[in-house]
Design a protein around this motif. Structure first.
Motif, PDB file in Angstrom:
ATOM      1  N   MET A  17      36.511  70.854  19.445  1.00 40.59           N
ATOM      2  CA  MET A  17      36.684  71.939  18.491  1.00 40.59           C
ATOM      3  C   MET A  17      38.082  71.802  17.914  1.00 40.59           C
ATOM      4  N   THR A  18      38.194  71.888  16.609  1.00 38.03           N
ATOM      5  CA  THR A  18      39.501  71.781  15.969  1.00 38.03           C
ATOM      6  C   THR A  18      40.206  73.125  15.981  1.00 38.03           C
ATOM      7  N   SER A  19      41.543  73.083  15.937  1.00 41.52           N
ATOM      8  CA  SER A  19      42.290  74.342  15.889  1.00 41.52           C
ATOM      9  C   SER A  19      42.348  74.845  14.453  1.00 41.52           C
ATOM     10  N   SER A  20      42.582  76.148  14.308  1.00 41.09           N
ATOM     11  CA  SER A  20      42.544  76.756  12.982  1.00 41.09           C
ATOM     12  C   SER A  20      43.468  77.959  12.941  1.00 41.09           C
ATOM     13  N   THR A  21      43.977  78.239  11.752  1.00 46.51           N
ATOM     14  CA  THR A  21      44.805  79.424  11.561  1.00 46.51           C
ATOM     15  C   THR A  21      43.984  80.603  11.035  1.00 46.51           C
ATOM     16  N   HIS A  22      42.697  80.410  10.805  1.00 46.36           N
ATOM     17  CA  HIS A  22      41.828  81.478  10.307  1.00 46.36           C
ATOM     18  C   HIS A  22      41.450  82.418  11.442  1.00 46.36           C
ATOM     19  N   ALA A  23      41.400  83.721  11.154  1.00 44.26           N
ATOM     20  CA  ALA A  23      41.010  84.719  12.156  1.00 44.26           C
ATOM     21  C   ALA A  23      39.507  84.708  12.387  1.00 44.26           C
ATOM     22  N   ALA A  24      38.749  84.298  11.384  1.00 44.84           N
ATOM     23  CA  ALA A  24      37.296  84.232  11.488  1.00 44.84           C
ATOM     24  C   ALA A  24      36.828  82.874  10.992  1.00 44.84           C
ATOM     25  N   HIS A  25      35.746  82.430  11.568  1.00 45.81           N
ATOM     26  CA  HIS A  25      35.112  81.181  11.154  1.00 45.81           C
ATOM     27  C   HIS A  25      33.683  81.478  10.724  1.00 45.81           C
ATOM     28  N   LEU A  26      33.135  80.569   9.947  1.00 41.42           N
ATOM     29  CA  LEU A  26      31.774  80.725   9.452  1.00 41.42           C
ATOM     30  C   LEU A  26      30.811  79.955  10.342  1.00 41.42           C
ATOM     31  N   ALA A  27      29.859  80.675  10.923  1.00 41.68           N
ATOM     32  CA  ALA A  27      28.800  80.031  11.703  1.00 41.68           C
ATOM     33  C   ALA A  27      27.615  79.798  10.784  1.00 41.68           C
ATOM     34  N   GLU A  28      26.888  78.740  11.068  1.00 45.62           N
ATOM     35  CA  GLU A  28      25.743  78.354  10.237  1.00 45.62           C
ATOM     36  C   GLU A  28      24.633  77.856  11.133  1.00 45.62           C
ATOM     37  N   LEU A  29      23.431  78.329  10.882  1.00 41.58           N
ATOM     38  CA  LEU A  29      22.237  77.816  11.546  1.00 41.58           C
ATOM     39  C   LEU A  29      21.246  77.442  10.474  1.00 41.58           C
ATOM     40  N   ASN A  30      20.643  76.271  10.618  1.00 41.19           N
ATOM     41  CA  ASN A  30      19.461  75.986   9.820  1.00 41.19           C
ATOM     42  C   ASN A  30      18.418  75.385  10.727  1.00 41.19           C
ATOM     43  N   VAL A  31      17.186  75.693  10.416  1.00 37.54           N
ATOM     44  CA  VAL A  31      16.050  75.206  11.176  1.00 37.54           C
ATOM     45  C   VAL A  31      15.154  74.418  10.235  1.00 37.54           C
ATOM     46  N   ALA A  32      14.493  73.411  10.774  1.00 46.12           N
ATOM     47  CA  ALA A  32      13.608  72.581   9.967  1.00 46.12           C
ATOM     48  C   ALA A  32      12.376  72.228  10.787  1.00 46.12           C
ATOM     49  N   THR A  33      11.219  72.416  10.196  1.00 41.48           N
ATOM     50  CA  THR A  33       9.965  72.090  10.855  1.00 41.48           C
ATOM     51  C   THR A  33       9.609  70.651  10.529  1.00 41.48           C
ATOM     52  N   LEU A  34       9.549  69.843  11.572  1.00 42.49           N
ATOM     53  CA  LEU A  34       9.256  68.423  11.406  1.00 42.49           C
ATOM     54  C   LEU A  34       7.835  68.204  10.906  1.00 42.49           C
ATOM     55  N   ARG A  35       7.673  67.256   9.995  1.00 39.83           N
ATOM     56  CA  ARG A  35       6.340  66.866   9.552  1.00 39.83           C
ATOM     57  C   ARG A  35       5.701  65.907  10.538  1.00 39.83           C
ATOM     58  N   TYR A  36       6.546  65.162  11.259  1.00 34.43           N
ATOM     59  CA  TYR A  36       6.091  64.168  12.223  1.00 34.43           C
ATOM     60  C   TYR A  36       7.014  64.209  13.434  1.00 34.43           C
ATOM     61  N   PRO A  37       6.574  63.711  14.583  1.00 33.40           N
ATOM     62  CA  PRO A  37       7.472  63.631  15.740  1.00 33.40           C
ATOM     63  C   PRO A  37       8.669  62.724  15.433  1.00 33.40           C
ATOM     64  N   LEU A  38       9.778  62.960  16.119  1.00 34.53           N
ATOM     65  CA  LEU A  38      10.993  62.172  15.864  1.00 34.53           C
ATOM     66  C   LEU A  38      10.819  60.683  16.118  1.00 34.53           C
ATOM     67  N   ASP A  39       9.848  60.304  16.936  1.00 34.89           N
ATOM     68  CA  ASP A  39       9.633  58.875  17.193  1.00 34.89           C
ATOM     69  C   ASP A  39       8.618  58.241  16.246  1.00 34.89           C
ATOM     70  N   ASP A  40       8.132  59.002  15.271  1.00 30.72           N
ATOM     71  CA  ASP A  40       7.183  58.492  14.280  1.00 30.72           C
ATOM     72  C   ASP A  40       7.941  57.643  13.251  1.00 30.72           C
ATOM     73  N   PRO A  41       7.419  56.471  12.882  1.00 33.75           N
ATOM     74  CA  PRO A  41       8.112  55.618  11.902  1.00 33.75           C
ATOM     75  C   PRO A  41       8.378  56.288  10.557  1.00 33.75           C
ATOM     76  N   ARG A  42       7.567  57.282  10.176  1.00 33.11           N
ATOM     77  CA  ARG A  42       7.770  57.961   8.891  1.00 33.11           C
ATOM     78  C   ARG A  42       9.032  58.814   8.872  1.00 33.11           C
TER      79      ARG A  42
ATOM     80  N   ALA B 158      37.489  83.495  15.301  1.00 32.64           N
ATOM     81  CA  ALA B 158      37.949  82.133  15.567  1.00 32.64           C
ATOM     82  C   ALA B 158      37.955  81.909  17.072  1.00 32.64           C
ATOM     83  N   GLY B 159      37.420  80.784  17.492  1.00 33.15           N
ATOM     84  CA  GLY B 159      37.342  80.458  18.905  1.00 33.15           C
ATOM     85  C   GLY B 159      36.001  80.794  19.534  1.00 33.15           C
ATOM     86  N   HIS B 160      35.206  81.636  18.870  1.00 31.83           N
ATOM     87  CA  HIS B 160      33.882  81.984  19.394  1.00 31.83           C
ATOM     88  C   HIS B 160      32.889  80.889  19.026  1.00 31.83           C
ATOM     89  N   LEU B 161      32.141  80.416  20.014  1.00 30.98           N
ATOM     90  CA  LEU B 161      31.075  79.446  19.762  1.00 30.98           C
ATOM     91  C   LEU B 161      29.744  80.177  19.916  1.00 30.98           C
TER      92      LEU B 161
END
Length: 181
Positions: free
Chosen positions: A1-26, A117-120
């Motif tokens: 984790m990098t250090s920062s002088t900001h009092a707040a940080h931006l958290a981001e979540l994104n989710v994605a539904t796979l069309r195929y399993p991760l081991d599929d060649p596609r 800042a500092g919260h995970l």
């Protein structure tokens, strides 16, 4: 984790539904991009942290939102830093090709929110923010790039709702009131 002088940080979540399993060649081109894109994120200005599964380089093995859903959870110093990485770096190639690998979303699949800042954030916290966005739309608690809120607005919102929540918890509830459970 990098250090920062900001009092707040931006958290981001994104989710994605796979069309195929991760081991599929596609889906192999996506899998091949994971390490370089994650390395670019780790080195990007304003990057703070990203979720990884213990003992691995990424979070693709974690499936808290469903067996065919992968999650990406990161923290950034600013919204601008996240925007720049997402839309002005090699990550854009992944975005352009996402329909090759992921189902089209019918509801919100990405959420942003401010953390001290500092919260995970935990995956549970992140999924709760996404559920809030889906249920109530954008607010200072859960928002998107298209409907952003500043850290100050989020803090003001939190201060405004805390007295309301405290007052509700102090009110006596009628016996047998199922809504009070």
């Amino acid at each position: 984790m990098t250090s920062s002088t900001h009092a707040a940080h931006l958290a981001e979540l994104n989710v994605a539904t796979l069309r195929y399993p991760l081991d599929d060649p596609r889906i192999a081109p996506f899998v091949e991009m994971l390490d370089p894109i994650n390395a670019a994120a780790d080195a990007a200005p304003g990057f703070v942290w990203r979720l990884v599964e213990e003992g691995t380089a990424d979070a693709t093995g974690l499936r808290p939102a469903g067996e065919d859903v992968i999650v990406n959870l990161t923290v950034w110093e600013t919204q601008e830093a996240l925007w720049d990485f997402t839309y002005r770096s090699g990550h854009l190639e992944v975005m352009r090709r996402r329909r090759d690998w992921f189902e089209r979303h019918v509801e919100a699949h990405m959420v942003l929110w401010w953390v001290p800042a500092g919260h995970l954030p935990t995956v549970g916290e992140a999924l709760e923010r996404l559920a809030d966005l889906r249920a109530h739309g954008p607010s200072p608690r859960a928002f998107t790039f298209a409907s952003p809120y500043t850290a100050v607005e989020a803090a003001q919102h939190l201060q405004a709702v805390q007295p309301e929540q405290a007052a509700r918890s102090e009110r006596p509830t009628p016996a047998g009131d199922a809504a009070a459970v």
